[in-house]
Design a protein around this motif. Structure first.
Motif, PDB file in Angstrom:
ATOM      1  N   GLN A   1      -5.718  28.013   1.328  1.00  0.00           N
ATOM      2  CA  GLN A   1      -5.591  26.712   1.702  1.00  0.00           C
ATOM      3  C   GLN A   1      -5.123  25.432   0.658  1.00  0.00           C
ATOM      4  O   GLN A   1      -5.395  25.764  -0.674  1.00  0.00           O
ATOM      5  CB  GLN A   1      -6.934  25.904   2.375  1.00  0.00           C
ATOM      6  CG  GLN A   1      -7.778  26.694   3.254  1.00  0.00           C
ATOM      7  CD  GLN A   1      -6.711  26.619   4.708  1.00  0.00           C
ATOM      8  OE1 GLN A   1      -6.016  25.866   4.946  1.00  0.00           O
ATOM      9  NE2 GLN A   1      -6.656  27.855   5.302  1.00  0.00           N
ATOM     10  N   GLY A   2      -4.300  24.667   0.840  1.00  0.00           N
ATOM     11  CA  GLY A   2      -3.948  23.752  -0.004  1.00  0.00           C
ATOM     12  C   GLY A   2      -4.112  22.416   0.628  1.00  0.00           C
ATOM     13  O   GLY A   2      -4.242  22.055   1.843  1.00  0.00           O
ATOM     14  N   VAL A   3      -4.142  21.071  -0.131  1.00  0.00           N
ATOM     15  CA  VAL A   3      -4.229  19.736   0.309  1.00  0.00           C
ATOM     16  C   VAL A   3      -3.153  18.905  -0.108  1.00  0.00           C
ATOM     17  O   VAL A   3      -3.077  18.779  -1.603  1.00  0.00           O
ATOM     18  CB  VAL A   3      -5.461  19.522   0.266  1.00  0.00           C
ATOM     19  CG1 VAL A   3      -5.790  17.879   0.817  1.00  0.00           C
ATOM     20  CG2 VAL A   3      -6.599  20.119   0.665  1.00  0.00           C
ATOM     21  N   SER A   4      -2.486  18.052   0.573  1.00  0.00           N
ATOM     22  CA  SER A   4      -1.762  16.918   0.228  1.00  0.00           C
ATOM     23  C   SER A   4      -2.387  15.958   0.380  1.00  0.00           C
ATOM     24  O   SER A   4      -2.322  15.478   1.736  1.00  0.00           O
ATOM     25  CB  SER A   4      -0.439  17.011   0.564  1.00  0.00           C
ATOM     26  OG  SER A   4       0.491  16.129   0.200  1.00  0.00           O
ATOM     27  N   TYR A   5      -2.803  14.941  -0.575  1.00  0.00           N
ATOM     28  CA  TYR A   5      -3.480  13.671  -0.455  1.00  0.00           C
ATOM     29  C   TYR A   5      -2.502  12.538  -0.445  1.00  0.00           C
ATOM     30  O   TYR A   5      -1.469  12.425  -1.387  1.00  0.00           O
ATOM     31  CB  TYR A   5      -4.485  13.437  -1.397  1.00  0.00           C
ATOM     32  CG  TYR A   5      -5.393  14.248  -1.424  1.00  0.00           C
ATOM     33  CD1 TYR A   5      -6.710  14.008  -0.589  1.00  0.00           C
ATOM     34  CD2 TYR A   5      -5.591  15.373  -2.100  1.00  0.00           C
ATOM     35  CE1 TYR A   5      -7.748  14.713  -0.556  1.00  0.00           C
ATOM     36  CE2 TYR A   5      -6.699  16.386  -2.198  1.00  0.00           C
ATOM     37  CZ  TYR A   5      -7.610  15.832  -1.490  1.00  0.00           C
ATOM     38  OH  TYR A   5      -8.704  17.121  -1.225  1.00  0.00           O
ATOM     39  N   THR A   6      -2.561  11.568   0.522  1.00  0.00           N
ATOM     40  CA  THR A   6      -1.577  10.280   0.361  1.00  0.00           C
ATOM     41  C   THR A   6      -2.421   8.962   0.345  1.00  0.00           C
ATOM     42  O   THR A   6      -3.252   9.059   1.292  1.00  0.00           O
ATOM     43  CB  THR A   6      -0.612  10.245   1.666  1.00  0.00           C
ATOM     44  OG1 THR A   6      -1.056  10.067   2.909  1.00  0.00           O
ATOM     45  CG2 THR A   6       0.282  11.505   1.572  1.00  0.00           C
ATOM     46  N   TYR A   7      -2.098   7.920  -0.193  1.00  0.00           N
ATOM     47  CA  TYR A   7      -2.842   6.892  -0.227  1.00  0.00           C
ATOM     48  C   TYR A   7      -2.003   5.653  -0.195  1.00  0.00           C
ATOM     49  O   TYR A   7      -0.797   5.619  -0.871  1.00  0.00           O
ATOM     50  CB  TYR A   7      -3.806   6.452  -1.454  1.00  0.00           C
ATOM     51  CG  TYR A   7      -4.633   5.325  -1.471  1.00  0.00           C
ATOM     52  CD1 TYR A   7      -5.807   5.262  -0.839  1.00  0.00           C
ATOM     53  CD2 TYR A   7      -4.003   4.319  -2.234  1.00  0.00           C
ATOM     54  CE1 TYR A   7      -6.342   4.081  -0.630  1.00  0.00           C
ATOM     55  CE2 TYR A   7      -5.091   3.150  -2.326  1.00  0.00           C
ATOM     56  CZ  TYR A   7      -5.954   3.042  -1.433  1.00  0.00           C
ATOM     57  OH  TYR A   7      -6.699   1.631  -1.611  1.00  0.00           O
ATOM     58  N   SER A   8      -2.261   4.767   0.510  1.00  0.00           N
ATOM     59  CA  SER A   8      -1.440   3.378   0.436  1.00  0.00           C
ATOM     60  C   SER A   8      -2.138   2.219   0.612  1.00  0.00           C
ATOM     61  O   SER A   8      -3.323   2.116   1.247  1.00  0.00           O
ATOM     62  CB  SER A   8      -0.233   3.369   1.743  1.00  0.00           C
ATOM     63  OG  SER A   8      -0.979   2.846   2.922  1.00  0.00           O
ATOM     64  N   VAL A   9      -1.947   1.072   0.029  1.00  0.00           N
ATOM     65  CA  VAL A   9      -2.439  -0.082   0.127  1.00  0.00           C
ATOM     66  C   VAL A   9      -1.533  -1.349   0.196  1.00  0.00           C
ATOM     67  O   VAL A   9      -0.676  -1.240  -0.305  1.00  0.00           O
ATOM     68  CB  VAL A   9      -3.392  -0.508  -1.080  1.00  0.00           C
ATOM     69  CG1 VAL A   9      -2.555  -0.537  -2.553  1.00  0.00           C
ATOM     70  CG2 VAL A   9      -4.492  -1.838  -1.082  1.00  0.00           C
ATOM     71  N   VAL A  10      -1.693  -2.320   1.160  1.00  0.00           N
ATOM     72  CA  VAL A  10      -1.015  -3.315   1.353  1.00  0.00           C
ATOM     73  C   VAL A  10      -1.417  -4.733   0.777  1.00  0.00           C
ATOM     74  O   VAL A  10      -2.566  -5.099   0.894  1.00  0.00           O
ATOM     75  CB  VAL A  10      -0.580  -3.744   2.824  1.00  0.00           C
ATOM     76  CG1 VAL A  10       0.369  -4.551   3.341  1.00  0.00           C
ATOM     77  CG2 VAL A  10      -0.223  -2.319   3.511  1.00  0.00           C
ATOM     78  N   LEU A  11      -0.471  -5.463   0.192  1.00  0.00           N
ATOM     79  CA  LEU A  11      -0.839  -6.774  -0.537  1.00  0.00           C
ATOM     80  C   LEU A  11       0.060  -7.909  -0.156  1.00  0.00           C
ATOM     81  O   LEU A  11       1.343  -7.492   0.206  1.00  0.00           O
ATOM     82  CB  LEU A  11      -0.701  -6.668  -2.021  1.00  0.00           C
ATOM     83  CG  LEU A  11      -1.595  -5.153  -2.614  1.00  0.00           C
ATOM     84  CD1 LEU A  11      -0.791  -4.630  -3.766  1.00  0.00           C
ATOM     85  CD2 LEU A  11      -3.018  -5.627  -2.916  1.00  0.00           C
ATOM     86  N   GLU A  12      -0.397  -9.123  -0.251  1.00  0.00           N
ATOM     87  CA  GLU A  12       0.455 -10.164  -0.087  1.00  0.00           C
ATOM     88  C   GLU A  12       0.618 -10.836  -1.340  1.00  0.00           C
ATOM     89  O   GLU A  12      -0.647 -11.309  -1.930  1.00  0.00           O
ATOM     90  CB  GLU A  12      -0.227 -11.297   1.117  1.00  0.00           C
ATOM     91  CG  GLU A  12       0.882 -12.276   1.414  1.00  0.00           C
ATOM     92  CD  GLU A  12       0.187 -13.269   2.218  1.00  0.00           C
ATOM     93  OE1 GLU A  12       0.918 -13.792   3.223  1.00  0.00           O
ATOM     94  OE2 GLU A  12      -1.017 -13.747   2.191  1.00  0.00           O
ATOM     95  N   ALA A  13       1.627 -11.234  -1.657  1.00  0.00           N
ATOM     96  CA  ALA A  13       1.938 -12.100  -2.718  1.00  0.00           C
ATOM     97  C   ALA A  13       2.320 -13.444  -2.428  1.00  0.00           C
ATOM     98  O   ALA A  13       3.288 -13.822  -1.479  1.00  0.00           O
ATOM     99  CB  ALA A  13       3.027 -11.636  -3.853  1.00  0.00           C
ATOM    100  N   THR A  14       1.765 -14.867  -2.819  1.00  0.00           N
ATOM    101  CA  THR A  14       1.917 -16.154  -2.596  1.00  0.00           C
ATOM    102  C   THR A  14       2.475 -16.977  -3.796  1.00  0.00           C
ATOM    103  O   THR A  14       2.135 -16.412  -4.899  1.00  0.00           O
ATOM    104  CB  THR A  14       0.880 -16.631  -1.957  1.00  0.00           C
ATOM    105  OG1 THR A  14      -0.271 -16.519  -2.926  1.00  0.00           O
ATOM    106  CG2 THR A  14       0.227 -15.802  -0.702  1.00  0.00           C
ATOM    107  N   GLU A  15       2.916 -17.853  -3.458  1.00  0.00           N
ATOM    108  CA  GLU A  15       3.363 -18.666  -4.867  1.00  0.00           C
ATOM    109  C   GLU A  15       2.427 -19.787  -5.153  1.00  0.00           C
ATOM    110  O   GLU A  15       1.389 -19.847  -4.526  1.00  0.00           O
ATOM    111  CB  GLU A  15       4.546 -19.751  -4.292  1.00  0.00           C
ATOM    112  CG  GLU A  15       5.759 -18.816  -3.996  1.00  0.00           C
ATOM    113  CD  GLU A  15       7.177 -19.793  -3.787  1.00  0.00           C
ATOM    114  OE1 GLU A  15       8.131 -19.509  -4.055  1.00  0.00           O
ATOM    115  OE2 GLU A  15       6.817 -20.532  -2.735  1.00  0.00           O
TER     116      GLU A  15
END
Length: 262
Positions: A248-262
């Motif tokens: 067996q093998g594993v491929s991990y993926t991760y994401s995080v979403v952010l908002e940039a404001t002025e």
């Protein structure tokens, strides 16, 4: 990131393993608001896409949940349509919430371990001579943070399991021209020399698919600086070397979403 896959030759499960390609489907969670003001709930969509943030394939999971400012983990019930999942979370407490897909296992694809990296195989392809073939499972985790009132820190605590980012600056206090700082962790330990891609919204209207490509330092840390208001996504994968005695093998993926404001 280097694309080591033939995207046209692979099914969706393999594409999710190979999201380093701009053409591969990639995971995200997107709330209707990041700064909730006095709202008592938030609505979040979850999907895989080739163009941020345009939903394409609904992201299914048995562990959609919210981590409240008080540290409680509460299950969320998704509603699925063909292109996306929708969850709603109550936000009656003041502070920061982490909405998450939880750890979700995807499809398993055949891959050979060749010269210290995975070579994914199409159904009719053969492994290089002498290479061992493994069943590699995709494990995906997507997070997003929202805040009601003043930002707080309890929901930023790492899980210390799998691939994740620990926020070193607050995700809901990101401004144009300021740095967003993260530490990349795998099983609770920093990952040095780890490649991270940062994307901005509206990819359909831009020739530049990635906003930034960065690599973590010796302490497993990276940062990026938004140059205009909008929504950004930081994402990466980690494919550990397989155990010699395991198929067996594993491929991990991760994401995080952010908002940039002025």
């Amino acid at each position: 990131m280097t694309n080591i896959c033939n995207a046209r030759a692979l099914p969706l499960g393999a594409l999710l393993l190979c999201f380093g390609s701009a053409q591969a489907h990639s995971p995200y969670l997107l709330p209707n608001l990041f700064d909730l003001g006095k709202r008592d709930h938030v609505t979040v969509q979850g999907s895989f896409t080739e163009e941020f943030f345009e939903p394409d394939v609904a992201m299914k999971s048995d562990d959609y949940h919210v981590l409240t400012p008080g540290g409680a983990k509460l299950a969320l019930t998704p509603v699925y349509v063909r292109d996306l999942a929708v969850v709603e979370a109550d936000t009656k407490e003041q502070g920061t919430y982490r909405i998450s897909t939880g750890k979700r296992s995807g499809r398993t694809s055949k891959a050979a371990w060749v010269d210290g990296d995975w070579k994914f195989l199409s159904p009719k392809a053969s492994a290089p001579p002498g290479a061992k073939v493994y069943d590699v499972t995709s494990v995906t985790l997507a997070d997003v943070y929202v805040t009601r009132g003043k930002p707080s820190d309890p929901a930023l605590a790492p899980r210390n399991a799998g691939l994740e980012y620990r926020a070193l600056s607050h995700p809901n206090s990101l401004f144009v021209g300021s740095q967003m700082k993260f530490e990349v962790l795998f099983e609770g330990q920093p990952l040095a020399g780890h490649a991270v891609s940062v994307y901005s919204g509206g990819q359909r209207y831009s020739d530049k698919k990635a906003f930034a490509e960065v690599v973590t330092d010796e302490a497993g840390r990276f940062s990026f600086t938004p140059d205009k208001p909008g929504v950004y996504l930081a994402m990466s994968r980690h494919r550990p070397a397989p155990a010699p005695e395991s198929p067996q093998g594993v491929s991990y993926t991760y994401s995080v979403v952010l908002e940039a404001t002025e």
